[in-house]
Design an enzyme around this catalytic site. Structure first.
Site, short mmCIF file in Angstrom:
data_model
loop_
_atom_site.label_atom_id
_atom_site.label_comp_id
_atom_site.label_asym_id
_atom_site.label_seq_id
_atom_site.Cartn_x
_atom_site.Cartn_y
_atom_site.Cartn_z
N HIS A 124 100.45 28.96 35.67
CA HIS A 124 99.10 28.42 35.64
C HIS A 124 99.22 26.81 35.44
O HIS A 124 98.74 26.01 36.37
CB HIS A 124 98.26 29.04 34.55
N GLU A 125 100.04 26.47 34.46
CA GLU A 125 100.11 24.97 34.35
C GLU A 125 100.92 24.43 35.46
O GLU A 125 101.07 23.26 35.89
CB GLU A 125 100.98 24.76 32.84
N HIS A 148 98.99 23.39 38.36
CA HIS A 148 98.23 22.21 38.02
C HIS A 148 99.21 20.96 38.42
O HIS A 148 99.03 20.13 38.96
CB HIS A 148 98.00 22.11 36.72
#
Length: 269
Positions: free
Chosen positions: A60-61, A64
């Site tokens: 997820h990170e 980003h």
């Protein structure tokens, strides 16, 4: 600095961290154990779900960070965000500790937020929105990968089974269903337009400067506020009704979800 030094530095900034490899090893080993029936079913599901949840948070990170890199923030690599190392993120408490605690307490896939993006380097409101949307999209993709095999019945004959009362449960699909539930809930929650969550990050570039300044002080408390609200029984029931409806679209009913969560909390029985 020579061209070779630059290339070497670039490779080091993108080299996958040993920490992430360890998480993958735990995920793979516990997945094999739940599939084969080796060891304690409950402990195996617990390790599989926690490791899978941690892996999804790292991805997820990373999503980003990678999107921000392509959007114009060239500092991302130097900060270690492309190594998938959870210890490199800006705030390990909100990104990893609290999300895992939320899973342990209530089975809620509440994501954190942790990569520090130098937004002034990125031009264009659409790019800013895409950077925020990249994380929840990873959770959604993760959910699809987990739920399709369960919903299609591909694992119904897995050798690893356990007895829960009078019911025989295939352990691996139960673990996949519960981890998939966490991914679906994380996707929905993180798309809420609440300060501090990615849903607000998606719409923030399109708000007026005055509105952004007024909302900014509340951003650090957005995730905790959502968790407190979800702790209320009526809101919790309504929210999970929506999660279950989405899971039913993949053909995953309540059977495996329930037993996956039951086995995950092995210390309670």
């Amino acid at each position: 600095m020579s061209f070779a030094d630059i290339r070497r530095s670039d490779r080091e900034e993108r080299r996958i961290s040993p920490v992430f490899w360890v998480l993958l090893a735990i995920l793979g080993t516990s997945g094999w154990a739940t599939w084969s029936g080796y060891g304690s079913a409950g402990f195996g599901v617990f390790l599989f779900v926690v490791a899978g949840w941690m892996v999804s948070l790292c991805l997820h990170e990373y999503a980003h960070a990678r999107t921000a890199l392509h959007g114009g923030d060239i500092t991302i690599g130097a900060k270690g965000y492309l190594t998938l190392n959870p210890f490199k993120y800006a705030n390990g408490l909100t990104s990893f500790v609290l999300p895992v605690v939320f899973v342990l307490l209530g089975g809620i896939g509440l994501p954190g937020g942790a990569v520090f993006i130098e937004r002034h380097r990125i031009q264009g409101r659409l790019k800013h929105s895409l950077i925020s949307a990249a994380g929840p999209l990873v959770n959604l993709a993760f959910a699809i990968v987990l739920l399709v095999p369960v919903g299609q019945g591909w694992l119904d004959d897995a050798p690893g089974t356990t007895q829960v009362g009078s019911t025989t449960v295939h352990v691996l699909p139960a673990a996949l269903a519960f981890l998939g539930l966490l991914q679906v809930s994380a996707s929905l929650l993180n798309l809420l337009p609440v300060p501090g969550l990615d849903g607000y990050g998606i719409i923030e570039p399109w708000l007026s400067p005055q509105t952004r300044r007024a909302v900014q002080p509340f951003a650090p408390y957005g995730m905790l506020a959502v968790f407190v609200i979800l702790w209320q029984s009526q809101v919790n029931v309504w929210f999970f009704d929506q999660v279950f409806k989405i899971m039913e679209l993949f053909g995953v009913g309540g059977f495996y979800q329930y037993f996956g969560q039951y086995l995950f909390h092995f210390w309670q029985h």
